[in-house]
Design an enzyme around this catalytic site. Structure first.
Site, PDB file in Angstrom:
ATOM      1  N   SER A  73       0.755  -1.010  -0.025  1.00  0.00           N
ATOM      2  CA  SER A  73       0.085  -0.054   0.079  1.00  0.00           C
ATOM      3  C   SER A  73       0.948   1.206   0.015  1.00  0.00           C
ATOM      4  CB  SER A  73      -0.996   0.067   1.107  1.00  0.00           C
ATOM      5  OG  SER A  73      -1.796   1.170   1.219  1.00  0.00           O
ATOM      6  N   LEU A  76       1.136   5.541  -4.255  1.00  0.00           N
ATOM      7  CA  LEU A  76       1.801   6.372  -5.396  1.00  0.00           C
ATOM      8  C   LEU A  76       2.908   7.432  -4.965  1.00  0.00           C
ATOM      9  CD1 LEU A  76      -1.233   6.868  -7.508  1.00  0.00           C
ATOM     10  CD2 LEU A  76       0.583   5.414  -8.094  1.00  0.00           C
ATOM     11  N   ASN A 102       4.570   5.696 -16.132  1.00  0.00           N
ATOM     12  CA  ASN A 102       3.351   5.189 -15.634  1.00  0.00           C
ATOM     13  C   ASN A 102       2.711   6.514 -15.117  1.00  0.00           C
ATOM     14  OD1 ASN A 102       1.670   4.466 -13.267  1.00  0.00           O
ATOM     15  ND2 ASN A 102       1.843   2.512 -14.523  1.00  0.00           N
ATOM     16  N   CYS A 132      -4.550   1.504  -9.520  1.00  0.00           N
ATOM     17  CA  CYS A 132      -3.951   1.770  -8.468  1.00  0.00           C
ATOM     18  C   CYS A 132      -4.968   1.272  -7.032  1.00  0.00           C
ATOM     19  CB  CYS A 132      -3.271   2.795  -8.077  1.00  0.00           C
ATOM     20  SG  CYS A 132      -2.654   2.923  -6.196  1.00  0.00           S
ATOM     21  N   GLY A 220       3.244 -11.041  -6.938  1.00  0.00           N
ATOM     22  CA  GLY A 220       4.082 -12.192  -6.907  1.00  0.00           C
ATOM     23  C   GLY A 220       3.495 -13.227  -7.180  1.00  0.00           C
ATOM     24  N   GLY A 246       2.281 -10.281 -13.609  1.00  0.00           N
ATOM     25  CA  GLY A 246       1.647 -10.639 -12.479  1.00  0.00           C
ATOM     26  C   GLY A 246       2.224 -12.093 -12.295  1.00  0.00           C
ATOM     27  N   GLY A 247       3.189 -11.835 -11.454  1.00  0.00           N
ATOM     28  CA  GLY A 247       3.778 -13.008 -10.943  1.00  0.00           C
ATOM     29  C   GLY A 247       4.660 -13.679 -11.512  1.00  0.00           C
ATOM     30  N   THR A 269       7.428  -8.119  -8.947  1.00  0.00           N
ATOM     31  CA  THR A 269       7.846  -8.313  -7.790  1.00  0.00           C
ATOM     32  C   THR A 269       8.986  -9.480  -7.408  1.00  0.00           C
ATOM     33  OG1 THR A 269       5.527  -8.120  -7.043  1.00  0.00           O
ATOM     34  CG2 THR A 269       6.720  -9.506  -5.537  1.00  0.00           C
TER      35      THR A 269
HETATM   36  N1  ORO Z   1       0.544  -0.142  -5.527  1.00  0.00           N
HETATM   37  C1  ORO Z   1       0.213  -1.052  -6.881  1.00  0.00           C
HETATM   38  O1  ORO Z   1      -0.372  -2.251  -6.206  1.00  0.00           O
HETATM   39  N2  ORO Z   1      -0.611  -0.779  -7.850  1.00  0.00           N
HETATM   40  C2  ORO Z   1      -0.278   0.678  -8.156  1.00  0.00           C
HETATM   41  O2  ORO Z   1      -0.787   0.793  -9.286  1.00  0.00           O
HETATM   42  C3  ORO Z   1       0.009   1.573  -7.304  1.00  0.00           C
HETATM   43  C4  ORO Z   1       0.508   1.134  -6.083  1.00  0.00           C
HETATM   44  C5  ORO Z   1       1.165   1.800  -5.273  1.00  0.00           C
HETATM   45  O3  ORO Z   1       1.739   3.142  -5.222  1.00  0.00           O
HETATM   46  O4  ORO Z   1       0.610   1.822  -3.882  1.00  0.00           O
END
Ligand code: ORO
Length: 307
Positions: A73, A76, A102, A132, A220, A246-247, A269
Protein backbone atom coordinates in the site's frame (compact mmCIF):
# COMPACT_ATOMS: atom_id res chain seq x y z
CA UNK A 1 21.38 -22.54 -28.81
CA UNK A 2 19.63 -19.64 -27.17
CA UNK A 3 21.83 -16.94 -28.71
CA UNK A 4 20.37 -17.84 -32.13
CA UNK A 5 16.81 -16.96 -31.07
CA UNK A 6 15.49 -13.59 -32.23
CA UNK A 7 14.11 -11.97 -29.06
CA UNK A 8 12.88 -8.72 -30.60
CA UNK A 9 9.24 -7.72 -30.31
CA UNK A 10 7.16 -4.76 -31.45
CA UNK A 11 4.71 -3.44 -28.85
CA UNK A 12 2.34 -0.96 -30.53
CA UNK A 13 5.11 0.38 -32.74
CA UNK A 14 7.72 0.39 -29.97
CA UNK A 15 10.59 -1.86 -31.06
CA UNK A 16 12.22 -3.70 -28.16
CA UNK A 17 15.35 -5.85 -28.39
CA UNK A 18 13.69 -8.38 -26.11
CA UNK A 19 10.19 -8.81 -24.64
CA UNK A 20 11.20 -8.28 -21.00
CA UNK A 21 10.07 -5.09 -19.31
CA UNK A 22 10.35 -4.28 -15.62
CA UNK A 23 7.00 -3.47 -14.04
CA UNK A 24 6.12 -0.05 -12.68
CA UNK A 25 6.64 0.39 -8.95
CA UNK A 26 9.12 -2.44 -8.63
CA UNK A 27 12.13 -0.77 -10.23
CA UNK A 28 12.00 2.83 -9.00
CA UNK A 29 13.77 4.89 -11.66
CA UNK A 30 16.45 2.26 -12.17
CA UNK A 31 19.34 3.60 -10.07
CA UNK A 32 19.51 0.74 -7.57
CA UNK A 33 19.29 -2.04 -10.19
CA UNK A 34 21.76 -0.20 -12.40
CA UNK A 35 24.40 -1.08 -9.81
CA UNK A 36 23.83 -4.79 -10.52
CA UNK A 37 23.77 -4.85 -14.33
CA UNK A 38 23.67 -2.73 -17.46
CA UNK A 39 20.05 -1.58 -17.81
CA UNK A 40 20.45 -1.93 -21.59
CA UNK A 41 19.99 -5.68 -21.04
CA UNK A 42 16.25 -5.02 -20.63
CA UNK A 43 13.67 -4.51 -23.35
CA UNK A 44 11.95 -1.74 -21.45
CA UNK A 45 11.70 0.01 -18.10
CA UNK A 46 8.36 1.10 -16.65
CA UNK A 47 9.18 3.87 -14.22
CA UNK A 48 7.45 4.20 -10.84
CA UNK A 49 3.99 5.73 -11.17
CA UNK A 50 3.96 9.50 -11.52
CA UNK A 51 1.37 12.07 -10.51
CA UNK A 52 1.08 15.73 -11.49
CA UNK A 53 2.39 16.82 -8.08
CA UNK A 54 4.80 14.98 -5.79
CA UNK A 55 3.29 12.57 -3.25
CA UNK A 56 4.64 11.26 0.07
CA UNK A 57 2.63 8.06 -0.28
CA UNK A 58 0.73 6.25 2.45
CA UNK A 59 1.86 5.84 6.08
CA UNK A 60 3.57 2.56 7.04
CA UNK A 61 3.52 -0.32 7.47
CA UNK A 62 2.87 -0.41 3.75
CA UNK A 63 4.46 -3.72 2.69
CA UNK A 64 3.63 -7.19 4.08
CA UNK A 65 4.75 -10.61 2.91
CA UNK A 66 2.19 -13.29 2.02
CA UNK A 67 2.56 -16.91 0.84
CA UNK A 68 4.38 -16.55 -2.51
CA UNK A 69 3.67 -12.84 -2.69
CA UNK A 70 3.50 -9.42 -1.09
CA UNK A 71 0.82 -6.92 -0.23
CA UNK A 72 1.63 -3.27 -0.83
CA UNK A 73 0.00 0.00 0.00
CA UNK A 74 2.63 2.45 -1.20
CA UNK A 75 0.10 5.08 -2.21
CA UNK A 76 1.85 6.39 -5.31
CA UNK A 77 4.86 7.90 -3.58
CA UNK A 78 6.72 9.82 -6.30
CA UNK A 79 8.54 13.13 -6.92
CA UNK A 80 6.05 14.42 -9.51
CA UNK A 81 6.09 14.40 -13.29
CA UNK A 82 8.25 17.54 -13.73
CA UNK A 83 10.97 16.21 -11.41
CA UNK A 84 10.96 12.92 -13.34
CA UNK A 85 11.42 14.69 -16.67
CA UNK A 86 14.20 16.93 -15.38
CA UNK A 87 16.14 14.57 -13.10
CA UNK A 88 15.26 10.93 -13.80
CA UNK A 89 14.62 10.67 -17.54
CA UNK A 90 18.17 11.83 -18.44
CA UNK A 91 19.59 8.98 -16.30
CA UNK A 92 17.41 6.37 -18.02
CA UNK A 93 18.27 7.83 -21.43
CA UNK A 94 21.92 6.84 -20.95
CA UNK A 95 20.83 3.28 -21.66
CA UNK A 96 19.68 1.53 -24.82
CA UNK A 97 16.29 0.63 -23.35
CA UNK A 98 12.72 1.77 -23.98
CA UNK A 99 11.37 4.07 -21.28
CA UNK A 100 7.73 3.79 -20.32
CA UNK A 101 6.27 6.44 -17.98
CA UNK A 102 3.38 5.30 -15.77
CA UNK A 103 0.88 8.00 -14.77
CA UNK A 104 -2.04 8.37 -12.35
CA UNK A 105 -4.40 11.34 -12.15
CA UNK A 106 -7.18 12.61 -9.91
CA UNK A 107 -9.13 13.76 -12.97
CA UNK A 108 -9.05 12.99 -16.70
CA UNK A 109 -7.58 16.49 -17.20
CA UNK A 110 -4.59 15.64 -14.98
CA UNK A 111 -3.87 12.60 -17.16
CA UNK A 112 -4.00 14.93 -20.17
CA UNK A 113 -1.52 17.42 -18.71
CA UNK A 114 0.93 14.65 -17.80
CA UNK A 115 0.65 13.09 -21.26
CA UNK A 116 1.50 16.43 -22.88
CA UNK A 117 4.58 16.87 -20.70
CA UNK A 118 5.84 13.30 -21.11
CA UNK A 119 5.24 13.22 -24.84
CA UNK A 120 7.16 16.48 -25.25
CA UNK A 121 9.96 15.01 -23.08
CA UNK A 122 10.22 12.08 -25.48
CA UNK A 123 9.34 9.01 -23.43
CA UNK A 124 8.84 5.95 -25.64
CA UNK A 125 5.41 5.04 -24.27
CA UNK A 126 2.94 6.21 -21.65
CA UNK A 127 1.29 3.67 -19.37
CA UNK A 128 -1.99 5.07 -18.08
CA UNK A 129 -2.64 3.63 -14.62
CA UNK A 130 -6.34 3.32 -13.91
CA UNK A 131 -5.82 0.48 -11.48
CA UNK A 132 -3.94 1.61 -8.35
CA UNK A 133 -5.73 -0.08 -5.44
CA UNK A 134 -4.28 2.22 -2.79
CA UNK A 135 -5.54 5.75 -3.49
CA UNK A 136 -8.99 7.29 -3.06
CA UNK A 137 -9.26 9.44 -6.19
CA UNK A 138 -8.55 8.17 -9.70
CA UNK A 139 -7.00 4.73 -9.62
CA UNK A 140 -9.51 1.95 -9.23
CA UNK A 141 -12.42 4.39 -9.50
CA UNK A 142 -11.55 4.69 -13.22
CA UNK A 143 -10.33 1.16 -13.79
CA UNK A 144 -13.53 -0.57 -12.68
CA UNK A 145 -15.99 1.46 -14.79
CA UNK A 146 -15.91 1.09 -18.58
CA UNK A 147 -17.23 4.62 -19.33
CA UNK A 148 -14.71 6.31 -17.01
CA UNK A 149 -11.87 4.10 -18.24
CA UNK A 150 -12.78 5.12 -21.80
CA UNK A 151 -12.93 8.81 -20.88
CA UNK A 152 -9.46 8.78 -19.30
CA UNK A 153 -8.08 6.91 -22.32
CA UNK A 154 -9.58 9.38 -24.76
CA UNK A 155 -8.16 12.39 -22.91
CA UNK A 156 -4.74 10.73 -22.59
CA UNK A 157 -4.66 9.88 -26.31
CA UNK A 158 -5.75 13.41 -27.18
CA UNK A 159 -2.74 14.87 -25.34
CA UNK A 160 -0.03 12.29 -26.04
CA UNK A 161 0.73 13.31 -29.63
CA UNK A 162 2.47 10.45 -31.41
CA UNK A 163 3.57 8.74 -28.17
CA UNK A 164 1.83 5.37 -27.85
CA UNK A 165 -0.60 5.06 -24.95
CA UNK A 166 -0.95 1.78 -23.05
CA UNK A 167 -3.67 1.45 -20.42
CA UNK A 168 -3.01 -0.63 -17.30
CA UNK A 169 -6.04 -2.65 -16.27
CA UNK A 170 -7.22 -3.74 -12.85
CA UNK A 171 -7.93 -7.38 -12.02
CA UNK A 172 -10.42 -6.24 -9.37
CA UNK A 173 -13.42 -6.57 -11.70
CA UNK A 174 -15.88 -9.29 -12.62
CA UNK A 175 -15.27 -9.12 -16.37
CA UNK A 176 -11.95 -7.58 -17.42
CA UNK A 177 -12.85 -7.84 -21.12
CA UNK A 178 -15.55 -5.19 -20.65
CA UNK A 179 -12.97 -2.64 -19.53
CA UNK A 180 -10.46 -3.82 -22.14
CA UNK A 181 -12.97 -3.34 -24.96
CA UNK A 182 -14.02 0.10 -23.68
CA UNK A 183 -10.41 1.25 -23.49
CA UNK A 184 -9.57 -0.16 -26.93
CA UNK A 185 -12.64 1.60 -28.35
CA UNK A 186 -11.39 4.87 -26.84
CA UNK A 187 -8.12 4.58 -28.78
CA UNK A 188 -5.63 2.80 -26.52
CA UNK A 189 -2.60 1.57 -28.49
CA UNK A 190 -1.85 -1.27 -26.06
CA UNK A 191 -3.05 -2.76 -22.79
CA UNK A 192 -1.04 -3.87 -19.77
CA UNK A 193 -2.36 -6.27 -17.18
CA UNK A 194 -2.64 -7.09 -14.39
CA UNK A 195 -2.19 -4.54 -11.61
CA UNK A 196 -2.41 -5.96 -8.08
CA UNK A 197 -5.34 -7.82 -6.53
CA UNK A 198 -6.87 -6.17 -3.44
CA UNK A 199 -6.04 -8.11 -0.30
CA UNK A 200 -5.71 -7.91 3.48
CA UNK A 201 -3.74 -9.47 6.34
CA UNK A 202 -4.56 -9.32 10.04
CA UNK A 203 -2.20 -9.75 12.99
CA UNK A 204 -4.13 -12.20 15.17
CA UNK A 205 -2.41 -11.07 18.38
CA UNK A 206 -2.87 -7.32 18.07
CA UNK A 207 -6.01 -7.88 15.98
CA UNK A 208 -4.94 -5.01 13.77
CA UNK A 209 -4.58 -5.14 10.01
CA UNK A 210 -0.87 -5.49 9.18
CA UNK A 211 -1.00 -2.60 6.74
CA UNK A 212 -1.74 0.87 8.12
CA UNK A 213 -4.21 1.47 5.29
CA UNK A 214 -5.91 -1.89 6.14
CA UNK A 215 -5.84 -3.27 2.61
CA UNK A 216 -3.24 -3.43 -0.14
CA UNK A 217 -2.48 -4.88 -3.55
CA UNK A 218 -1.31 -8.50 -3.86
CA UNK A 219 1.50 -9.36 -6.29
CA UNK A 220 4.10 -12.10 -6.74
CA UNK A 221 4.01 -15.73 -7.91
CA UNK A 222 0.68 -16.31 -6.08
CA UNK A 223 -1.13 -14.19 -8.71
CA UNK A 224 0.40 -15.73 -11.88
CA UNK A 225 -2.54 -18.03 -12.76
CA UNK A 226 -5.02 -15.16 -12.32
CA UNK A 227 -2.87 -12.96 -14.55
CA UNK A 228 -2.46 -15.61 -17.26
CA UNK A 229 -6.21 -16.22 -17.28
CA UNK A 230 -6.93 -12.49 -17.65
CA UNK A 231 -4.32 -11.98 -20.40
CA UNK A 232 -5.88 -14.90 -22.27
CA UNK A 233 -9.41 -13.48 -21.86
CA UNK A 234 -8.35 -10.00 -22.97
CA UNK A 235 -6.29 -11.30 -25.90
CA UNK A 236 -9.40 -13.06 -27.15
CA UNK A 237 -11.49 -9.89 -26.82
CA UNK A 238 -9.31 -7.13 -28.35
CA UNK A 239 -6.90 -6.56 -31.25
CA UNK A 240 -4.39 -4.23 -29.55
CA UNK A 241 -1.17 -5.77 -28.20
CA UNK A 242 -0.79 -6.74 -24.55
CA UNK A 243 2.02 -6.33 -22.04
CA UNK A 244 1.40 -9.26 -19.68
CA UNK A 245 2.42 -9.17 -16.03
CA UNK A 246 1.53 -10.62 -12.65
CA UNK A 247 3.75 -13.08 -10.80
CA UNK A 248 6.27 -13.70 -13.57
CA UNK A 249 9.48 -15.00 -11.98
CA UNK A 250 10.76 -17.62 -14.43
CA UNK A 251 11.26 -18.12 -18.16
CA UNK A 252 8.33 -20.54 -18.34
CA UNK A 253 6.09 -17.97 -16.59
CA UNK A 254 6.95 -15.45 -19.31
CA UNK A 255 6.28 -18.14 -21.95
CA UNK A 256 2.83 -18.74 -20.45
CA UNK A 257 2.07 -15.02 -20.75
CA UNK A 258 3.14 -15.00 -24.42
CA UNK A 259 1.18 -18.17 -25.22
CA UNK A 260 -1.89 -16.62 -23.54
CA UNK A 261 -1.59 -13.75 -26.02
CA UNK A 262 0.87 -11.20 -24.63
CA UNK A 263 3.36 -9.52 -26.98
CA UNK A 264 5.76 -8.61 -24.16
CA UNK A 265 6.08 -9.50 -20.49
CA UNK A 266 6.84 -7.48 -17.38
CA UNK A 267 8.73 -8.78 -14.35
CA UNK A 268 7.84 -6.98 -11.13
CA UNK A 269 7.81 -8.39 -7.61
CA UNK A 270 10.42 -11.01 -8.59
CA UNK A 271 12.95 -8.14 -8.73
CA UNK A 272 12.65 -7.76 -4.94
CA UNK A 273 13.60 -11.41 -4.48
CA UNK A 274 16.42 -11.29 -7.00
CA UNK A 275 17.54 -8.10 -8.76
CA UNK A 276 18.76 -10.21 -11.69
CA UNK A 277 15.31 -11.80 -12.17
CA UNK A 278 14.41 -9.88 -15.39
CA UNK A 279 17.71 -10.87 -17.05
CA UNK A 280 17.35 -14.49 -15.90
CA UNK A 281 13.76 -14.59 -17.19
CA UNK A 282 14.96 -13.26 -20.56
CA UNK A 283 17.70 -15.89 -20.84
CA UNK A 284 15.45 -18.75 -19.70
CA UNK A 285 12.75 -17.67 -22.17
CA UNK A 286 15.32 -17.64 -24.98
CA UNK A 287 16.47 -21.13 -23.93
CA UNK A 288 12.88 -22.40 -23.87
CA UNK A 289 12.31 -21.04 -27.38
CA UNK A 290 15.56 -22.61 -28.59
CA UNK A 291 14.62 -25.98 -27.05
CA UNK A 292 11.30 -25.81 -28.88
CA UNK A 293 13.10 -25.10 -32.15
CA UNK A 294 11.74 -21.57 -32.57
CA UNK A 295 13.61 -18.92 -34.54
CA UNK A 296 11.74 -16.03 -32.90
CA UNK A 297 10.31 -15.67 -29.40
CA UNK A 298 7.41 -13.71 -30.93
CA UNK A 299 6.18 -17.01 -32.42
CA UNK A 300 4.94 -17.90 -28.93
CA UNK A 301 2.41 -15.05 -28.81
CA UNK A 302 -1.15 -16.38 -28.80
CA UNK A 303 0.14 -19.90 -29.34
CA UNK A 304 -1.90 -21.61 -26.63
CA UNK A 305 -3.59 -24.64 -28.17
CA UNK A 306 -7.33 -25.07 -27.65
CA UNK A 307 -8.57 -28.36 -26.21
N1 ORO B 1 0.44 -0.17 -5.75
C1 ORO B 1 -0.02 -1.09 -6.64
O1 ORO B 1 -0.09 -2.28 -6.30
N2 ORO B 1 -0.40 -0.72 -7.85
C2 ORO B 1 -0.35 0.59 -8.23
O2 ORO B 1 -0.73 0.88 -9.36
C3 ORO B 1 0.12 1.54 -7.33
C4 ORO B 1 0.50 1.13 -6.09
C5 ORO B 1 0.91 2.09 -5.04
O3 ORO B 1 1.62 3.06 -5.30
O4 ORO B 1 0.47 1.87 -3.90
Amino acid sequence: DRSQVDLSVNLAGMEMKNPIVVASGTFGFGHEYGEFYDLSELGGICAKGLTLHRREGNPGPRIAETPMGILNSVGLQNPGVDYFIEHELPFLRQYDVKVIANISGNTPEEYGVMCEKLSAAGVDMIEVNISCPNVKAGGLAYGTRPELAAEVTEVAKGHAGSTPVMVKLSPNVTDITEIAKAVEGAGADALSLINTLRGMRIDVNTRRPILKMNTGGLSGPAVLPVAVRMVWEVANAVKVPILGMGGVAKGADAAQMLLAGATAVAVGTACFDDPYAPVKVRDALAQLAADQGLARVSELTGGVRPW
